[in-house]
Design an enzyme around this catalytic site. Sequence first.
Site, mmCIF file in Angstrom:
data_model
loop_
_atom_site.group_PDB
_atom_site.id
_atom_site.type_symbol
_atom_site.label_atom_id
_atom_site.label_comp_id
_atom_site.label_asym_id
_atom_site.label_seq_id
_atom_site.Cartn_x
_atom_site.Cartn_y
_atom_site.Cartn_z
ATOM 1 N N GLU C 29 42.485 41.815 49.443
ATOM 2 C CA GLU C 29 41.978 42.914 50.501
ATOM 3 C C GLU C 29 41.969 41.942 51.808
ATOM 4 O O GLU C 29 41.361 40.807 51.778
ATOM 5 C CB GLU C 29 40.706 43.352 50.333
ATOM 6 C CG GLU C 29 40.636 44.477 49.109
ATOM 7 C CD GLU C 29 39.657 44.759 48.467
ATOM 8 O OE1 GLU C 29 38.717 43.957 48.739
ATOM 9 O OE2 GLU C 29 39.557 45.640 47.429
ATOM 10 N N LEU C 68 41.670 48.990 49.836
ATOM 11 C CA LEU C 68 40.257 48.561 49.015
ATOM 12 C C LEU C 68 40.219 49.196 47.581
ATOM 13 O O LEU C 68 39.590 50.195 47.548
ATOM 14 C CB LEU C 68 38.912 49.100 49.935
ATOM 15 C CG LEU C 68 39.223 48.333 51.369
ATOM 16 C CD1 LEU C 68 37.876 48.746 52.110
ATOM 17 C CD2 LEU C 68 39.573 46.966 51.392
ATOM 18 N N GLU C 70 40.212 47.594 44.149
ATOM 19 C CA GLU C 70 40.314 46.549 43.059
ATOM 20 C C GLU C 70 40.833 46.792 41.755
ATOM 21 O O GLU C 70 41.642 45.952 41.388
ATOM 22 C CB GLU C 70 39.051 45.599 42.862
ATOM 23 C CG GLU C 70 38.505 45.052 44.269
ATOM 24 C CD GLU C 70 37.585 46.022 44.981
ATOM 25 O OE1 GLU C 70 37.576 47.265 44.826
ATOM 26 O OE2 GLU C 70 37.121 45.623 46.181
ATOM 27 N N PHE C 93 34.920 39.108 46.737
ATOM 28 C CA PHE C 93 33.705 38.395 46.146
ATOM 29 C C PHE C 93 33.485 38.674 44.463
ATOM 30 O O PHE C 93 34.035 40.012 44.086
ATOM 31 C CB PHE C 93 32.471 39.111 46.748
ATOM 32 C CG PHE C 93 32.557 38.933 48.064
ATOM 33 C CD1 PHE C 93 31.641 37.626 48.250
ATOM 34 C CD2 PHE C 93 33.018 39.528 49.104
ATOM 35 C CE1 PHE C 93 31.368 37.311 49.838
ATOM 36 C CE2 PHE C 93 32.619 39.254 50.439
ATOM 37 C CZ PHE C 93 31.983 38.084 50.909
ATOM 38 N N ASP C 95 31.659 39.534 42.648
ATOM 39 C CA ASP C 95 30.700 40.460 42.493
ATOM 40 C C ASP C 95 31.447 42.011 42.241
ATOM 41 O O ASP C 95 31.164 42.813 41.564
ATOM 42 C CB ASP C 95 29.514 40.790 43.335
ATOM 43 C CG ASP C 95 28.892 39.550 43.877
ATOM 44 O OD1 ASP C 95 27.884 39.335 43.479
ATOM 45 O OD2 ASP C 95 29.788 38.745 44.521
ATOM 46 N N PHE C 96 32.828 41.721 42.823
ATOM 47 C CA PHE C 96 33.399 43.276 42.888
ATOM 48 C C PHE C 96 34.254 43.224 41.325
ATOM 49 O O PHE C 96 35.086 44.493 41.167
ATOM 50 C CB PHE C 96 34.465 42.944 44.007
ATOM 51 C CG PHE C 96 33.863 43.185 45.376
ATOM 52 C CD1 PHE C 96 32.528 43.240 45.698
ATOM 53 C CD2 PHE C 96 34.731 42.954 46.352
ATOM 54 C CE1 PHE C 96 31.940 43.071 46.903
ATOM 55 C CE2 PHE C 96 34.238 42.857 47.665
ATOM 56 C CZ PHE C 96 32.834 42.933 48.029
ATOM 57 N N HIS C 139 26.711 40.311 46.602
ATOM 58 C CA HIS C 139 27.828 39.357 47.149
ATOM 59 C C HIS C 139 27.489 37.947 46.858
ATOM 60 O O HIS C 139 27.870 36.844 47.454
ATOM 61 C CB HIS C 139 27.901 39.574 48.637
ATOM 62 C CG HIS C 139 28.611 40.645 48.880
ATOM 63 N ND1 HIS C 139 27.916 41.833 48.912
ATOM 64 C CD2 HIS C 139 29.919 41.092 49.551
ATOM 65 C CE1 HIS C 139 28.651 43.021 49.310
ATOM 66 N NE2 HIS C 139 29.784 42.575 49.644
#
Lengths: 377, 321, 341
Positions: C29, C68, C70, C93, C95-96, C139
């Site tokens: 991204e 966007l 993932e 990140f 976290d994603f 994040h």
Amino acid sequence: MITGEIKAITMPKFGLAMTEGKVAAWMKSVGAEINVGDDIADIETTKITNAYESPVKGVLRRQVAQEQEELPVGALIAVVADKETTDAEIDQFIERFQAEFSSDQAAGETIAAPEPKAIDVGGRKIRILDTGEGEGAPIVFVHGFGGDLNNWMFNQPPLAEKRRTIAIDLPGHGGSAKETSGDLTSLAATVVETLETLGIGQAHFIGHSLGGAIVLALALEKPALAASLTLLAPAGLGDTVNRNYTEGFIAADRRKTLKPVLELLFADPSLVSNDMIDDLIKFKRLDGAINAMQAIEQANFKEGKQSTNFASRIGEIKAPITIIWGRQDQVVPMTDPAQLPQTLAFHILEKSGHMPQMEQSAEVNGLIDTFIAKVNG
Amino acid sequence: MQLSREDLLTAYRTMRTIRDFEERLHIEFATGEIPGFVHLYSGEEASAAGICMHLTERDHIASTHRGHGHCIAKGVDVMAMMSEIYGRKDGVCGGKGGSMHIAEIAKGMLGANGIVGGGPPLICGAALTAKTLKTGGVAIAFYGDGASNQGTTLESLNLAKIWNLPVIFVCEDNGYAEATSSSYSVGGTQTKRAEGFGIPSVEVDGHDFFAVYDAAREAIQRARAGGGPSMLHVKTYRYYGHFEGDATTYREPGEAEKVRKERDCLVGFRGKVTEAALLENKDLDAVDAEIADLIERAVKHAKAAPLPTEEDLLTDVYVSY
Amino acid sequence: MSKKSYRQAINEAIASEMRRDPTVIVMGEDVAGGAGTKGQQDAWGGVLGVTKGLITEFGPERVLDTPLSEAGYIGAAAGAAATGLRPVAELMFIDFMGVCFDQIFNQAAKFRYMFGGKAVTPLVIRAMYGAGFRAASQHSQCLYPLFTHIPGLKVVIPSSPYEVKGLLIQSIRDNDPVIFFENKVMYDDIEEVPDEPYTIPFGEANLTREGDDVTIVAIGRMVKMANEAADRLEKQGITCNVIDPRTTSPMDFDTILDCVADTGRLVIVDEASPRCNMATDISAVVAQEAFGALKAPIKMVCPPHTPVPFAPNLEDLFVPNADRIEKAAKALMNYQIKEPA
């Protein structure tokens, strides 16, 4: 000595990366008479410990640096003056020095160290450290197998005070391109091309170990280029090398395995610091570095045998030659001086191993300086 | 119909192989000798065969948990497949994948997949490789009506479109996502979903080899020519349950039997080619006999093949570690 | 050799591998940022500028801005890796991972095993991790233990600019899927980094300090904190080994066990949540393999078992620091085994 002349001795800079150091041990006590060139302290950096020679003459009046105290390069470590200077004057001097030094530091004023640069030599990258200026032929330093221009950290700065000096990273080494066939002829040719690129027609060559063999090959091939040769623990004058070193250097990839290999280099193995080992591990990780080392080892030192011995041809070289060898060399066995032409100067340094330019840098620098002065007439 | 006699025999052989492979597994599974889960493709053969006829080894497919048919149609060795399903060392995956992960990347078969909706993103990657390295290859994502509701599938439709990837999305809609009807679980229609992403799409009768073959040809030609992705909504039916052992009580009694009797792809194919005098019944009978023998040998071989050894437990996790 | 930032070292590593190998591509991204806009094509070069300039040199066919999305593009990266490319995919990140984990742990990680050793998946997923950026709970996490748990993945957590370049080049050349953790607080850290490409092997811990009294194992950014603590402790007469494992999969347990055998005291500093993290993992191995060498219980210096807080004062309390490490080491030095009553 004129009364009242007070001289500062400051933390020296050994090599490019040094930003701070400490006095490992004082070698002169307060009150001692000191001459220029006397060892006054052992200076320890993260990379190596080395004796520091006094740049001045007088009485050591004050040890400003405590042993083991970490200080930046340029910081006051001692004060030399004559006997008559009062303690009050010394105190005043120290106070003034410290005030100026700390304000310089705050302003970020540090002496710019010469930086090595990469030059294009026949289409490939060669890194050199070109420093100093003066009359006459410059000094050209050629390091050995697995070395780089930092091997001359204790030699190049003092020798550059009077003349131009150029330390070269050989192909495969340091910051130079890593592609190399590894044979002596091609390595010598690269040194020649480097000097051609720099427009240098004649030089005093100082070659260490493999670099010794390289400058011998070069002097035989291009006699006009060599004003003189200084050979430190040179390859190319005997039949064998210690394969535990050459092969061990290539094989070892961790601190634990590389350390015993590097210890073979020095009479005093405690000189091998973690930083020194880490630097070499970092070098060996570079793309192409191991391949280059293997090519050089195969071409010159295969199975512990030297592929070229110039002992019978060294007499053909017209340029004056000095040979310096450490008595305790465990890497390249010392050639018997009797086997060589008696016109050569042959110096044996008792306290050195394979790296006399580091272990007895003051002696080596003195020998080179005197030798070159004599050659220059 | 532009198919040669050889092509027609190949198509029939592929479908027959899949059918016999699956029918035999249905029987063998009931004996308890086959470990784990098995999801059978019986009834859907025309889809795999009609699409994969257009492919070569430079092209990639990703399959579903119902993957045996796609494997066979893509040229994976039947003997090695059977051994794999029996968990044998000489299986195509060394006995480490089984029915649900049967794969052979060298043949362009990126695997059956235990995760519903796992394949479409992978196939976008295979298509990206083809596009970047200019191999001329295309990539086919087979997925079911169940997977059509996964975010990964919808994200893949978008990705394939915006990167103009040579992907053909093949939604094999057999009417059921596990035990739930697609009439319940799918909002809108498959073709309109694709159209929403600007992807050309067409609904195809999955019982008719020739319909699938023709629709696939157009989509694959477009992809190879740089025209980007397409979507085929293949309406089909599975004769057996979601997995072996599924009592299929969610179906109307007689439903499967009716489809088998009236719309079977192999029966339909035989009728068409013999009526048009392209092949004779005896040609097809010869294929039937050949395949019956192959499957018999495959099962015998698999049952007798050695098991993986204890050492095999620890290998093939990493290329190097 | 020149001074480079962590960010610049990463950029150099990717660029040098893209020059060397035409199958290396970058996707993620806003890795270029600006695709399809009327403004600059390389507007961002990654959300924190790490991949800036790559699209200018290598073009949009090898530096792909993704939607966007993932699950879609991380899965595509896995599929591309299995079919002949070497994708360096940026999951902005870590976290994603929640929306694309299947493509990593069920697909890429397992191809080789499930397919009987016939798959090669040279995939690198770069992602930012770590607290200290005031980026709050979604994040800021350190999710490397989750990836370390998965057989088939390699997990790399570089602790400095020199380390990050050599480890990233190794990751790109590696033939297994690699999850590459970049601490976002370290992007501006500066250090001498060679200009040339080089590789640092996986599974070889780096001893950043050597000592006799306490062994400190620290992960990623915590290596800096551990070094600082070790330097302070040395002034107080306590010398420490500081071990940077560099990779948690593979993990160089040999070096840890060797050092514990020498010092008998172990502090593990891990920024990840304290349950089932690297500290518990290392503790378990040391307890099993070196129980007899221990002179004191193992100490874990970790955050509390909470999400990462937003308020700066809370976040500063959350992240382990040199003070806590120093205290832990001293506690071990003062520990005395109580004789049974």
